[in-house]
Design a protein around this motif. Structure first.
Motif, PDB file in Angstrom:
ATOM      1  N   GLY C  98      35.159  21.880  68.663  1.00  0.00           N
ATOM      2  CA  GLY C  98      34.842  22.303  67.297  1.00  0.00           C
ATOM      3  C   GLY C  98      35.314  21.265  66.295  1.00  0.00           C
ATOM      4  N   ASP C  99      35.015  21.485  65.045  1.00  0.00           N
ATOM      5  CA  ASP C  99      35.453  20.535  64.019  1.00  0.00           C
ATOM      6  C   ASP C  99      36.965  20.506  63.904  1.00  0.00           C
ATOM      7  N   GLY C 100      37.602  21.650  64.170  1.00  0.00           N
ATOM      8  CA  GLY C 100      39.061  21.651  64.165  1.00  0.00           C
ATOM      9  C   GLY C 100      39.592  21.007  65.428  1.00  0.00           C
ATOM     10  N   ASP C 101      39.040  21.421  66.532  1.00  0.00           N
ATOM     11  CA  ASP C 101      39.502  20.935  67.828  1.00  0.00           C
ATOM     12  C   ASP C 101      39.359  19.416  67.941  1.00  0.00           C
ATOM     13  N   LEU C 124      29.916  18.475  69.366  1.00  0.00           N
ATOM     14  CA  LEU C 124      30.886  18.878  68.353  1.00  0.00           C
ATOM     15  C   LEU C 124      30.256  19.949  67.465  1.00  0.00           C
ATOM     16  N   PHE C 125      30.733  21.161  67.605  1.00  0.00           N
ATOM     17  CA  PHE C 125      30.209  22.295  66.841  1.00  0.00           C
ATOM     18  C   PHE C 125      30.833  22.274  65.456  1.00  0.00           C
ATOM     19  N   ASN C 126      30.078  21.841  64.488  1.00  0.00           N
ATOM     20  CA  ASN C 126      30.644  21.717  63.141  1.00  0.00           C
ATOM     21  C   ASN C 126      30.243  22.891  62.263  1.00  0.00           C
ATOM     22  N   ASN C 127      31.112  23.887  62.236  1.00  0.00           N
ATOM     23  CA  ASN C 127      30.873  25.021  61.336  1.00  0.00           C
ATOM     24  C   ASN C 127      31.749  24.919  60.091  1.00  0.00           C
ATOM     25  N   GLU C 128      32.409  23.782  59.959  1.00  0.00           N
ATOM     26  CA  GLU C 128      33.237  23.504  58.778  1.00  0.00           C
ATOM     27  C   GLU C 128      34.291  24.567  58.533  1.00  0.00           C
ATOM     28  N   ILE C 129      34.808  25.125  59.607  1.00  0.00           N
ATOM     29  CA  ILE C 129      35.815  26.187  59.465  1.00  0.00           C
ATOM     30  C   ILE C 129      36.525  26.355  60.809  1.00  0.00           C
ATOM     31  N   TYR C 130      37.724  26.896  60.765  1.00  0.00           N
ATOM     32  CA  TYR C 130      38.372  27.341  62.005  1.00  0.00           C
ATOM     33  C   TYR C 130      37.903  28.762  62.260  1.00  0.00           C
ATOM     34  N   GLY C 131      37.010  28.916  63.221  1.00  0.00           N
ATOM     35  CA  GLY C 131      36.464  30.240  63.483  1.00  0.00           C
ATOM     36  C   GLY C 131      37.459  31.128  64.221  1.00  0.00           C
ATOM     37  N   LEU C 132      37.970  30.605  65.315  1.00  0.00           N
ATOM     38  CA  LEU C 132      38.782  31.437  66.205  1.00  0.00           C
ATOM     39  C   LEU C 132      40.007  32.012  65.505  1.00  0.00           C
TER      40      LEU C 132
HETATM   41 MG   LIG Z   1      34.977  25.155  63.562  1.00  0.00          MG
END
Ligand SMILES: [Mg+2]
Ligand SMILES: Cc1ncc(C[n+]2csc(CCOP(=O)(O)OP(=O)(O)O)c2C)c(N)n1
Ligand SMILES: Cc1ncc(C[n+]2csc(CCOP(=O)(O)OP(=O)(O)O)c2C)c(N)n1
Ligand code: SF4
Ligand code: SF4
Ligand SMILES: [Mg+2]
Lengths: 614, 340, 340, 614
Positions: C98-101, C124-132
């Motif tokens: 992810g974007d954070g990871d 790289l899954f970029n959702n521009e946020i920490y989802g988890l």
């Molecule tokens: Mg994310």
């Protein structure tokens, strides 16, 4: 609001709201707790939601629960078994069946007990029968359809309509416990201020549930819990993470410093960072770092620059901070490190509780690297121990590690609001410009604490770092100097003991069995101890908050009991720590590593077992 | 920006009482001199300066400065320095780091401090080797280099510092030679005046483990021919006789000789360090000998908001509008009730 | 490169028996479909595929794939994947992050795997946020965004993934939309065939904590106008009616309309993903709406030596020339003596 | 080569070469040791160089030393006090004065005893007088000028000339100990093959020193050490780091696997990575990672892919690896983690030795996270324990932490080369393709070990990770499953005990005092025990190599001694660990935290003290 035939006065009651992750159970539970607290009950809550990702709807993995324990005497745990279960779907029954008190009440949304949902939850036919709950007080309510019905004239979209289901259930529970709807209705007005139709819908449904409960007679007997006789003062509800954050801010105010938190989000510690990030009104500087290492290093840099440096995390993050904690020990800067423990090892059970980071907190660093370790025992006393952590860090120029846990972090309880004036003042040992040339590692005789020279002060320019140094701050590889400094650092931490209270005993001064515990298991241990005492056993509880150093009277206390049982949510870390420090005593152990708190019964059983010599 | 406060301190006043322990001949000595020289020009009093470092030969630097200093742990200088600066924006914060410290173990903090644009001056000593641990290759070592951990040559391409800095949203990047003390001092002065993260790559010689690695461009005899000192607003001219220049050919830079093929100073590119679009600066930062001269001087210097001042402003804003002025206020805010 | 082995496996064969636990409506579902589709085209047998991830919503991905899988720890996927690939270059290694990871805690490993050019395909899954962790800002969140940890808006500029990748010496960079399964699958196929690290940024929607963040370019109605799908060798044309194009004006890209001001397809830039000088690709990767369309497709794809094959070759070389063939040989090599 | 009047036969002798960092003392010492070993002496060496940065020339901080202990009986330590000191400058006297045996010999380069150098070393006039060394055997030689003189006709540059000074001193020492110059001359030929003039210069100077010593009569008495009666076989000199690297490669060969080392340089562990990087002939894949975390994670990835994954580091690096060790525990992959301990905490004393990472090794991780911990006790047995670490990791599917230390890593000793055929075979528990569907956490009954399914194998596709799992590999938050898995992981590690040897006793089976130690203090402890035994004390030594789990006979051994003293280079970590595990015994402690090994005398003193009841 209505008259009822029978009203039972109960000492205490446990209610569990349970449903799918999307069913809004956390909100329902919170609203209920708030109402109870405002009514004057003592309460303790335990939100218990699933793994961080939403599991498929309707499955057991996706069940989200919120348990509230309320009473009119002191309440110390969110309770083991529930008197009332609200089950929004079959999976909620599956997840909670064995935690309902025999004969308890189950409110369920019978519209959700479809064949498909039964299958998803792993039932073939009727859950009530399959779980042998026939003799329980079952209240099957067609919640979904009634909600639709109640709102059909409002012209709302289906999503908004079904989202109010939980309020129907809440209304039923309010009726059951004879609560006022007022606070909850006010909440709707505030929350949906800009969408009056939604506020309206929620109110309608809440009332519909309330009335529905009233209408069907099945609900009797009604349970009524009168307010707990608690001491005078102003109260609020607080959860452990918020209390921790506030304790830090309070300490900074007392010390005249600014809080700097360098942190990286991690369950279940994120709430501390979130609360501190929101506290710009109190001048808090929050720095969401790129990782845990940057979290602690920015905080340490801020401490160097004259702020109260704080970093918060959970077990895996604490592991990453290990090396930098060593640097904090070497540079002897004030730093508060908060570890909200969760189930381990590794990623483990991120949303569950455990007390298995104790050894890591004490020893998880290279070299001889002592830090002060303290642990909070209830959601609200997180405030007190966060304050203490900051006080010790600042006055003793040392990193302090505060342990809380998932159970404390998310749990909440009513809390008598302290008055700032009553809290102790905090006086860091600032360096004086008369002491030029400044010697960074020169210590005061009493506490062995070095002085804090804040960058910006003319004449106190100095250099510190992770290499071994002499008192003057010069890097030194001289063998005797190293040994001296190792001993001084250890002794400095040991001398913190002079400023901490004695270990408190809950129960008689001596007896047959001492229950020893630490940190967050307190509530369960205390309840067990009280019950045992009332059953005539000579049992006391000693719950440790100060772990390194320990209070001065431990040996004395231990020697006054025939047996000692150490209860903790790990495989025996504190018991081993006691063996190291007080080798002369024998320690029985009660351990549990299930991601769950103890139950009072487990503790009592173990104690009785020991007391009866099995 | 260009005014200096009158300052009584000389370079010597910035020397601490510690013996300098670098190897005789190490390029670090010259960097120390240049920094002390620059500080005497910048005119910030000693007590308002903090030097923060990681671990490495270069990272011993703070001990030799009579300012506040923090010798951190390996790779974490950017993070510690970020904390110092955000806590006290009044301090002039300098980060000292090596190619290993900043780009191997410290790579993450490095790109993040650059992205956040915290006003720190980062001097990156690039000797293309791990000096302190006695000679292993680093993330800037040339591909194929034989070192103690690559006895048969490395199989990985190095980072280019400027490229990475720009890729991480860097707003100030400069390059200098350890041996060119006056150029270096000038650059440090510019870096100090720039608001935001400034990264200065110093091509530094490690006489013991990587001797002469920069000699091909940095050698006293040849450096005028093989490097170009960029100055904002000035044409990109270099060479002992100032007769070489850079022009743009299509999308590529090209070296030309003035006077040949009718080329005059007018044809030569003029350096614009302030341009926010990094296109040309990127190419300049990446120029390699022998195709190009290596670029020295301030290659990029773009103004931008800094983290610490935006944060401070946000706090001021919130404080102005809030009713919560003290901890007692906070404690009593929201849902509370009285038991009498 | 373009031949595929005949493969009996369908997308369905790559589904594991685990229930997919992402939120209904999460963009991750579509990515999973696209990857499974791509794998069925690529034609590598299941047992030769390994999916490695860090921690985050997206990082649950390996559980849903009926291949070898390793759900690592937060930020370390690049490092674990590097070990897997270097140990066994025969495996097709996919990193899910992810974007954070990848860019917060994992930023260092990320830039280093890219620099080393290890043949791993990084989605790289970029959702521009920490989802988890339920909605804190990430290093790709737009400046000013209000999240749980930035209740008054962030004060830091985000990374641009493509820029960082190129700055770290990246040789393959592509971008796609979660919702465009067929484009995504195509890109995954190209990434798999590319030797070296491939980074694919997926603009992914988190319905719960950052819903609609990419909608301004990714919305079904508008995406043809606001994105451009780049294909190597083809002119850079976009728009619902294929009437918009990109040209170079000076050193900058510019959007033009075909047919206006005499512009025809001939004037339009032709995409060259294979060009090693990243100049134009850099600008393409950085295009932002509304000034430009956002670039999708394979933006950069440059061949280069990979770490794992160079290492393997070096080992083969040394083995050929050495006299030491076994541990006994090694033990008895050099200075030894006999006591009789 | 010459005739001498008196030749003293000595049992053993300690020689220390000491000079400025640039003086080449390490090479001098190594050449001397090699010659001694080839001659058949048993030896033990201890290089002791300054902090990582070159300190200013001529200062005490810049002194670099190399100590060799040789004898014709078994030699277990590099010795406490030296018989002969070679001092290239005044600072070398300053640094070593108190470590010379009374009446010992001092060879010094009198050209270097200039006023400036005396001042740099902190002397005002004559070091010999200031240190009260007048009665010692002082040999002041004008080494620098004689070297210049000897080479004046060769036309070499000054740098090359002065660089050979150390060979002059070596020549003198060879004469003193009656050694052949042959091996050293061969070394020059090989080393300077392409620069015959340099080889020639070194030979000239070596001989010049040799002859100079012969010429001046001051040197008598000459000390002569005859070969140690050691068992038959082929021998080589080996240092701890190389032995560690080789032990790993040997284990991989036995298991039929490739070694993958993922590592980041750090003193004093770098030598392991360097040696493994050089072993491409043995197929080793070495990966110099960007940091320690990437080091362990790449190694773990390689283990997953079917290699023998290894990572090496020192204390601060181990701290950084903490979180990933947890992942290795959860994924139950074979992994060897080597920690070469150095002085801590934090950056501490990077080039000095210490045993203070024990607690970190055992507990430095979040959650209940057991790993196997073993420790090597001599430079050469690093080979054996590295092999053991790999064997246990591979056969028990677990991370194994191997502890060595700076003293072992850099020290060297002659080592009887093992024959690979004699080493035990290693059989990892590979998964069988008949077991489809593969259950990653299904265990064998005996060792509780899961199976290793190597990617690439059709049909064994599976997923592992750091979240808690069921035997099938499904993520699980079920409380009982978590507790079960926590217990299984602990029990798996405990069962490693079945395959390890009993604790060995050096000395009588029972007695008045048991010296308990672990890891690298072995040599000193053994020498002390032997001396005490020969002085008539009923003392034995038990030195632990297996720390978690411990050998099966510990309780039995401990119970046979009246007292136990635990000796270690830290503040008592192993003693505390013993208290946790064998609470019934009383443990005395001898601790030292000076960055130095014990001296035999310190140990003896402490023991006698206990034995005599003080
Ligand atoms: Mg994310
Ligand atoms: C956590 C940690 N890992 C590794 C080391 C060892 N170490 C110290 S400095 C260094 C690299 C130094 O290289 P560089 O940063 O380029 O500085 P230089 O010495 O070349 O100036 C290493 C690997 C350490 N001190 N701490
Ligand atoms: C060492 C460590 N630090 C922090 C966390 C908490 N954490 C888990 S995932 C995550 C960020 C997730 O964001 P991203 O990588 O963007 O993935 P997404 O959930 O958005 O797909 C964080 C902070 C953790 N698990 N481990
Ligand atoms: S080892 Fe190299 S970098 Fe370090 S002080 Fe010596 S010359 Fe300088
Ligand atoms: S929280 Fe967001 S990213 Fe995570 S599964 Fe749900 S929608 Fe997807
Ligand atoms: Mg370097």
């Amino acid at each position: 609001m209505t008259k009822r035939s029978k009203v039972i006065e109960k000492e205490e009651v446990v209610i569990r709201f349970s449903g799918d992750s999307g069913d809004g159970m956390q909100l329902t539970g919170t609203l209920f707790s708030d109402t109870a607290a405002l009514y004057g009950n003592d309460i303790s809550t335990f939100p218990d939601y699933p793994a961080e990702i939403r599991a498929p709807q309707g499955t057991v993995g996706g069940v989200s629960g919120f348990q509230v324990h309320l009473g009119h005497s002191e309440i110390n745990t969110p309770g083991d078994f529930s008197d009332v279960l609200v089950a929004m779907n079959p999976a909620a029954i599956k997840a909670n069946a064995k935690w309902i008190k025999p004969g308890g009440t189950i409110i369920l949304d019978k519209d959700n007990f479809t064949q498909k949902n039964l299958e998803k939850a792993g039932y073939s036919r009727d859950p009530i029968a399959e779980e042998n709950l026939e003799n329980y007080n079952i209240i099957p309510a067609p919640i979904t359809s009634m909600v639709k019905e109640s709102l059909k004239d409002l012209g709302l979209d289906m999503k908004t309509v079904t989202r109010t289901k939980n309020m129907f259930a809440l209304g039923m529970v309010y009726w059951l416990f004879d609560r006022k709807l007022k606070y909850t209705e006010q909440y709707f007005d505030k929350k949906f201020g800009k969408k009056p139709e939604v506020a309206q819908a929620n109110k309608i449904v809440l009332r519909a549930g309330y009335y529905y409960a009233e209408t069907i007679e099945a609900l009797t007997p009604v349970i009524r819990v009168s307010p707990a006789p608690i001491s005078k003062g102003t109260y609020r509800n607080i959860c452990g993470n918020a209390a921790t954050a506030w304790g830090i801010i309070a300490a900074a105010e007392k010390a005249g410093l600014t809080v700097f938190i360098g942190s990286y989000p991690i369950t279940p510690a994120t709430g501390i960072l979130e609360e501190l990030a929101a506290r710009k009104d109190m001048g808090v500087k929050s720095f969401q770092a790129e990782d845990e290492i940057a979290g602690i290093c920015t905080a340490l840099g801020a401490s160097f620059a004259g702020h109260l440096g704080v970093t918060s995390t959970s077990g895996p993050g604490l592991a990453l901070k290990s090396e930098a904690i060593g640097l904090a020990v070497m540079t002897e800067l004030p730093l508060v490190i908060i570890d909200v423990q969760r189930g381990g090892p590794s990623t483990g059970l991120p949303t569950k509780t455990e007390q298995a980071d104790l050894m890591q907190a004490l020893y998880g660093r290279n070299g001889e690297c002592p830090v002060v370790v303290i642990a909070a025992s209830t959601p609200s006393d997180c405030f007190h121990f966060a304050f203490e952590a900051a006080r010790i860090a600042l006055e003793h120029m040392t990193p302090v590690l505060l342990l809380t846990d998932s159970y404390l972090a998310n749990g909440s309880e009513p809390w008598k609001i302290p008055v700032m004036q009553d809290l102790p003042s905090i006086k860091p040992p600032y360096a004086d410009t008369v002491e030029i040339p400044f010697m960074p590692y020169k210590r005061d005789k009493e506490k062995l604490v070095r002085k804090w020279a804040i960058p910006g002060t003319p004449g106190l320019e100095h250099r510190i770092g992770g290499l071994e140094k002499t008192a003057k701050g010069t890097v030194s590889y001289i063998p005797e100097n190293h040994e001296l400094m190792v001993n001084l650092r250890a002794e400095k931490v040991a001398r913190v003991a002079a400023g901490i209270p004695d270990l408190e005993l809950f129960g008689p001064e001596s007896g047959d069995l001492l229950i020893a515990g630490w940190g967050g298991s307190y509530g369960y241990l205390l309840t067990a101890a009280r019950e045992l005492q009332s059953e005539g056993y000579k049992v006391s509880l000693a719950n440790f908050n100060y772990i390194n150093p320990m209070p001065g009277n431990v040996r004395d206390v231990f020697s006054r009991f025939r047996s000692i049982v150490v209860c903790e949510l790990n495989m025996g870390q504190f018991a081993n720590y006691l063996r190291m420090n007080y080798q002369e005593f024998r320690y029985e152990q009660l351990n549990k590593v299930q991601g769950l708190p103890f139950t009072v019964n487990e503790i009592k059983e173990k104690c009785i077992n020991i007391l009866e010599g099995n | 920006m260009s005014e200096t406060t009158v300052n009584q301190l000389s370079a010597k006043d910035f020397k601490s009482d510690q013996e300098v322990r670098w190897c005789p001949g190490c390029g670090d000595h010259a960097v120390l001199n240049a920094v002390q020289k620059a500080l005497s020009e910048i005119g910030i009093p000693r007590e308002k300066i903090a030097f923060i470092s990681g671990i490495g030969c270069s990272s011993r630097f703070p001990y030799y400065m009579n300012t506040y200093g923090f010798h951190g742990i390996h790779g974490r200088a950017s993070a510690i320095a970020s904390g110092v600066k955000v806590a006290n924006p009044d301090l002039s914060v300098w980060q000292i780091t090596g190619d290993g410290d900043a780009l191997a173990i410290g790579g993450n903090h490095f790109i993040h401090v650059v992205r956040r644009n915290i006003d720190i001056n980062i001097i990156l000593f690039n000797n293309e080797i791990y000096g302190l641990t006695k000679g292993q290759y680093s993330p800037t070592s040339q591909k194929g280099i034989v070192t103690k951990t690559s006895p048969f040559g490395t199989v990985e391409e190095p980072f280019s510092v400027g490229e990475l800095v720009i890729g991480a949203k860097g707003k100030f990047f400069a390059r200098t030679l350890d041996s060119n003390v006056s150029l270096s001092a000038q650059i440090y002065v510019e870096a100090a005046r720039h608001k935001g993260t400034s990264v200065i790559e110093v091509l530094q010689n490690c006489v013991i483990f990587n001797d002469g690695i920069h000699e091909v461009v940095a050698g006293k005899e040849i450096r005028d021919e093989r490097t170009i000192i960029l100055k904002h607003g000035e044409p990109m001219i270099f060479g002992k006789n100032n007769d070489m220049g850079l022009v743009l050919e299509g999308l590529k830079l090209k070296v030309v000789k003035l006077g040949e093929n009718g080329i005059t100073e007018k044809n030569i590119l003029v350096h614009n360090a302030f341009e926010s679009n990094p296109g040309i600066q990127y190419m300049l930062a990446n120029m390699k000998y022998p195709e190009y001269p290596v670029a020295l001087g301030v290659i990029r210097s773009v103004p931008g908001a800094t983290y610490e001042s935006d944060l401070a402003a946000q706090i001021e804003d919130v404080k102005k509008s809030t009713k919560i002025k003290s901890m007692d206020d906070l404690l009593n805010s929201g849902s509370v009730w009285k038991v009498e």
